[in-house]
Design a protein around this motif. Structure first.
Motif: not given
Length: 313
Positions: A94-98, A226-245
């Motif tokens: 929920f933190s990631l999606v919203f 133009g910012i799509l590469p940055t969005i993808l990198i941040i999304f990947i990092l956030k997905t990896g830390s999604m369970i590290r609350i």
């Protein structure tokens, strides 16, 4: 072939030494960062072996007896496992999606503001929660949601509705956690996307104006790609830390009434490892959480690369 390889390796070493001499001031400044990671990130990895031992502070790590996967089996077979896994995954999801879209939207909106003083006010207001500690933010949440004098409940009472005990209602814990997390981190994370927007060539916007594009069309066809590469990198990092609350805010906000929806891996590790001094069991649970996070990070990176968006490695 051998003399060529030797000569190339010598050239590479000489070039590296030359660059190190040239940038020695920068390398000296980088030493504290290296020491930090060695001491506080890689050094503690040695202690993970207690997850496979019956650790005792009196016998030490080396002399404690090996028990193999005993603590892992105990955790997987316990009633706590499914509850903790579900709570951690849902809270992170929920933190990631919203929460993920808000910094992007804020950065684009700030970029479109042309009134300079108003833009500074909005930026300052959005960055301010970043400088507040988790304890202060949690205290503010508790005060705002207080059933007696809380600002939210006073407003509800003015509307003619009955006051609500938000913090003891299991249905409200996740929304409160996610909304407060968005509020506290949105401004800081928007800085990354603002920097990405600043790197877009202004000539693209000028050409779009000549072609008669509206500001919305420029946002859609220039800013976002133009910012799509940055969005993808941040999304990947956030997905990896999604369970590290982190346990801090959950520990400050939850109570006996909300354990079933609020208890996560980190709070369980805190209770078992530190409060109950069951260090080996706590280490096993923490290690499982780290392995799941690593798998999710690798999976998100692989999916991103397969979709053609690139990855972090």
């Amino acid at each position: 072939m051998i003399p060529i390889r030797v000569s190339l390796s010598k050239i590479g070493v000489k070039a590296m030494i030359k660059h190190m001499k040239r940038d020695k001031q920068l390398l000296i400044l980088f030493i504290p960062c290296i020491l930090f990671y060695i001491i506080f990130r890689y050094g503690p990895l040695y202690g993970l072996i207690i997850a496979f031992k019956d650790y005792s502070v009196f016998t030490g790590i080396i002399d404690s007896p090996w028990v193999g996967l005993k603590h892992f089996n105990r955790f997987f077979l316990s009633q706590d496992f499914f509850m903790l896994f579900k709570n951690t995954l849902l809270l992170g999801f929920f933190s990631l999606v919203f929460g993920f879209p808000f910094p992007i939207i804020l950065a684009i909106m700030l970029n479109e503001i042309r009134v300079h003083w108003f833009k500074k006010i909005i930026q300052t207001a959005s960055y301010l929660p970043t400088f507040l500690s988790v304890v202060i933010i949690s205290s503010m949440i508790i005060d705002f949601l207080s059933p007696n004098n809380g600002l939210i409940n006073q407003f509800i009472s003015l509307l003619g509705f009955e006051k609500k005990y938000f913090l003891i209602d299991p249905d409200w814990f996740r929304p409160i956690y996610v909304i407060s997390d968005i509020w506290s981190s949105m401004g800081y994370e928007a800085i990354i996307f603002l920097a990405a927007i600043a790197s877009i060539s202004p000539t693209l916007y000028e050409a779009a104006k000549v072609d008669g594009c509206s500001r919305f069309q420029m946002m859609r066809h220039i800013t976002l790609p133009g910012i799509l590469p940055t969005i993808l990198i941040i999304f990947i990092l956030k997905t990896g830390s999604m369970i590290r609350i982190g346990y801090e805010k959950v520990l400050l906000l939850y109570n006996a009434m909300t354990y079933d929806v609020a208890d996560v891996f980190s709070t369980f590790v805190y209770r078992k490892g530190l409060l109950e001094s069951n260090y080996s069991y706590g280490a096993a649970v923490g290690m499982f959480e780290a392995v799941v996070a690593m798998v999710m990070l690798i999976g998100a990176n692989s999916i991103s690369k397969r979709l053609g968006g690139g990855g972090i490695w």
